[in-house]
Design an enzyme around this catalytic site. Structure first.
Site, PDB file in Angstrom:
ATOM      1  N   ASP A 193      45.045  44.231  25.266  1.00  0.00           N
ATOM      2  CA  ASP A 193      45.250  43.536  23.732  1.00  0.00           C
ATOM      3  C   ASP A 193      43.683  43.256  23.283  1.00  0.00           C
ATOM      4  O   ASP A 193      42.808  43.045  23.874  1.00  0.00           O
ATOM      5  CB  ASP A 193      46.220  42.827  23.650  1.00  0.00           C
ATOM      6  CG  ASP A 193      46.091  41.849  24.972  1.00  0.00           C
ATOM      7  OD1 ASP A 193      44.998  41.715  25.608  1.00  0.00           O
ATOM      8  OD2 ASP A 193      47.171  41.111  25.359  1.00  0.00           O
ATOM      9  N   GLU A 252      55.847  39.643  22.921  1.00  0.00           N
ATOM     10  CA  GLU A 252      56.544  38.374  22.726  1.00  0.00           C
ATOM     11  C   GLU A 252      57.864  38.542  23.022  1.00  0.00           C
ATOM     12  O   GLU A 252      58.385  39.806  22.701  1.00  0.00           O
ATOM     13  CB  GLU A 252      56.194  37.741  21.434  1.00  0.00           C
ATOM     14  CG  GLU A 252      54.701  37.573  21.297  1.00  0.00           C
ATOM     15  CD  GLU A 252      53.975  36.511  21.931  1.00  0.00           C
ATOM     16  OE1 GLU A 252      54.522  36.112  22.898  1.00  0.00           O
ATOM     17  OE2 GLU A 252      53.011  35.853  21.581  1.00  0.00           O
ATOM     18  N   ASP A 306      55.966  32.167  27.737  1.00  0.00           N
ATOM     19  CA  ASP A 306      57.304  32.719  27.202  1.00  0.00           C
ATOM     20  C   ASP A 306      57.558  34.012  27.802  1.00  0.00           C
ATOM     21  O   ASP A 306      58.452  34.964  27.459  1.00  0.00           O
ATOM     22  CB  ASP A 306      57.339  32.750  25.752  1.00  0.00           C
ATOM     23  CG  ASP A 306      56.002  33.747  25.438  1.00  0.00           C
ATOM     24  OD1 ASP A 306      55.228  34.317  26.146  1.00  0.00           O
ATOM     25  OD2 ASP A 306      55.950  33.851  23.783  1.00  0.00           O
ATOM     26  N   HIS A 366      55.616  36.656  28.064  1.00  0.00           N
ATOM     27  CA  HIS A 366      55.000  37.812  27.624  1.00  0.00           C
ATOM     28  C   HIS A 366      53.981  38.614  28.374  1.00  0.00           C
ATOM     29  O   HIS A 366      53.475  37.770  29.365  1.00  0.00           O
ATOM     30  CB  HIS A 366      54.473  37.666  26.044  1.00  0.00           C
ATOM     31  CG  HIS A 366      53.190  36.666  26.362  1.00  0.00           C
ATOM     32  ND1 HIS A 366      52.754  35.782  25.330  1.00  0.00           N
ATOM     33  CD2 HIS A 366      51.990  36.978  27.013  1.00  0.00           C
ATOM     34  CE1 HIS A 366      51.892  35.148  25.498  1.00  0.00           C
ATOM     35  NE2 HIS A 366      51.220  35.940  26.522  1.00  0.00           N
TER      36      HIS A 366
HETATM   37  C1  F6R Z   1      45.520  38.881  27.860  1.00  0.00           C
HETATM   38  C2  F6R Z   1      47.227  39.015  28.015  1.00  0.00           C
HETATM   39  C3  F6R Z   1      48.127  37.971  27.860  1.00  0.00           C
HETATM   40  C4  F6R Z   1      47.860  36.930  28.885  1.00  0.00           C
HETATM   41  C5  F6R Z   1      48.778  35.780  29.169  1.00  0.00           C
HETATM   42  C6  F6R Z   1      48.260  34.630  30.030  1.00  0.00           C
HETATM   43  O1  F6R Z   1      45.080  40.003  27.571  1.00  0.00           O
HETATM   44  O2  F6R Z   1      47.708  40.012  27.817  1.00  0.00           O
HETATM   45  O3  F6R Z   1      49.357  38.436  28.263  1.00  0.00           O
HETATM   46  O4  F6R Z   1      47.668  37.338  30.278  1.00  0.00           O
HETATM   47  O5  F6R Z   1      48.725  35.073  27.741  1.00  0.00           O
HETATM   48  O6  F6R Z   1      47.223  34.009  29.550  1.00  0.00           O
HETATM   49  P1  F6R Z   1      46.605  32.966  30.584  1.00  0.00           P
HETATM   50  O7  F6R Z   1      45.939  33.757  31.418  1.00  0.00           O
HETATM   51  O8  F6R Z   1      45.360  32.545  29.645  1.00  0.00           O
HETATM   52  O9  F6R Z   1      47.381  31.886  30.960  1.00  0.00           O
END
Ligand code: F6R
Length: 273
Positions: free
Chosen positions: A67, A143, A136, A138
Site C-alpha cells: 500500500d 479496513e 482492527d 486490517h
Molecule cells: C502497512 C500495512 C498495514 C500494517 C498494519 C500494522 O503496509 O499494510 O496493514 O501492516 O497497519 O502496522 P504496524 O506494523 O505499524 O503495527
C-alpha cells in the site's frame, strides 16, 4: 494456518527471516509482497544482515508493496516508499526496476491500481506475501467492512488506523485519509503468506483472525481461506488465543517429521517393513 509463538519481537524477526530466506534461496520465490509499519522493521534488519553475510541475494527478486498513502510524494518522510528505501531497499541488491510500488500521487487512480495488478500477473503472481496486521484486523489498508474479494484499489482509513499512525506524523490531522492498497482478494492470490505480529495491542486482532469467524469486520480472518499461511507472533500478541497451548505443541498443524517417525514405528511393529 501454522502458528508459531516466539518469546519476543527479536525471535519473531529471526524466525520470519528463516522462512523468507528458505523461500527465496531454496524455493525460488522471486516475487515478494511487502508491508510497511513497525512490525517488519526487525525482519528487514535481518534480511539486510543476511544479505551482508551473503546468505540471501535479491538480484533477481521483484517486490510489490501492499500500500501507499494517497497524496504523499515519494520524498515525503512518511511515504511508504521512503520507509522501504530506509529500512530495506537502500541496503540490499534489489534492482530499481524490480521494485514495484503504488503511486500515491497518480492522477488516474483506477489505471494505477489496474496496472499494479497487471504487473503482478505478468510476473506470475506473488510467491510470498509478508503481512502485518492492524489493531482492527486490517491487512494492507483493508479496513473493517472491506469486501473479502476486493482487488487493488483506493480505500478510506478507519479512525483507529489514523489514531495508530499519527505517531509518525506531527499530528493526526497530517495523516492522509486515503490510501491505495492491494485488496484482500489480491493478497489471497499469493502462493504463500507470512504474517508477523507482536505486542498485546494486536492480541484481539490475532485472536479474531485465527479463531474468529471469517468476517469483513476483521479482514485478516479471510486468511483462514488460504492453504499456505504461516503466522509468527510473540507471546503478547498470542495472549488471547484460546488454543495457544495446542499451537505451541503442534504449530497448529501436523509435524510431518514426528508423524512419519510414529508411522514407521507402527509399520515395523506390524511387520510391514
Ligand atoms: C502497512 C500495512 C498495514 C500494517 C498494519 C500494522 O503496509 O499494510 O496493514 O501492516 O497497519 O502496522 P504496524 O506494523 O505499524 O503495527
Amino acid at each position: 494456518m501454522r502458528v508459531t509463538i516466539c518469546s519476543n519481537e527479536a525471535a519473531v524477526a529471526k524466525e520470519a527471516y528463516k522462512l523468507v530466506r528458505d523461500r527465496v534461496v531454496n524455493q525460488g520465490a522471486k516475487v515478494l509482497g511487502l508491508p510497511t509499519g513497525s512490525s517488519p522493521i526487525k525482519l528487514y534488519g535481518e534480511m539486510v544482515a543476511g544479505y551482508q553475510r551473503k546468505e540471501i541475494d535479491f538480484s533477481d527478486v521483484h517486490t510489490f508493496n501492499l500500500d501507499e498513502y494517497l497524496g504523499l510524494p515519494v520524498e515525503h518522510e512518511q511515504s511508504y516508499r521512503n520507509f522501504m528505501n530506509t529500512n530495506l531497499f537502500n541496503h540490499v541488491n534489489l534492482k530499481a526496476d524490480n521494485i514495484h510500488f503504488l503511486d500515491g500521487m497518480t492522477d488516474d487512480l483506477d489505471s494505477e491500481c489496474m496496472a499494479y495488478e497487471g504487473k503482478m500477473e505478468d510476473l506470475g503472481g506473488i510467491k510470498l506475501q509478508i503481512l502485518g496486521i492492524g489493531r482492527d484486523g486490517h491487512i494492507g489498508f483493508n479496513e473493517p467492512g472491506t469486501p473479502l474479494y476486493s482487488r487493488t484499489g483506493y480505500v478510506t482509513l478507519a479512525a483507529e488506523t489514523i489514531e495508530d499512525n499519527k505517531r509518525f506524523f506531527k499530528s493526526a490531522d497530517e495523516v492522509p485519509r486515503w490510501a491505495l492498497s492491494m485488496g484482500v482478494g489480491t493478497i489471497l492470490d499469493a502462493r504463500e503468506i507470512l504474517m508477523i505480529a507482536t505486542g498485546s495491542n494486536k492480541a484481539d486482532a490475532i485472536a479474531g483472525m485465527i479463531e474468529g469467524p471469517i468476517t469483513s469486520m476483521n479482514t485478516a480472518s479471510a486468511l483462514q481461506l488460504h492453504n499456505e499461511v504461516n503466522i509468527i507472533i510473540d507471546e503478547a500478541a498470542a495472549s488471547k488465543l484460546t488454543r495457544k497451548e495446542y499451537y505451541k505443541k503442534t504449530g497448529g498443524s501436523a509435524n510431518v517429521a514426528d508423524m512419519y517417525a510414529y508411522l514407521m514405528a507402527a509399520r515395523k511393529k506390524a511387520g510391514l517393513d
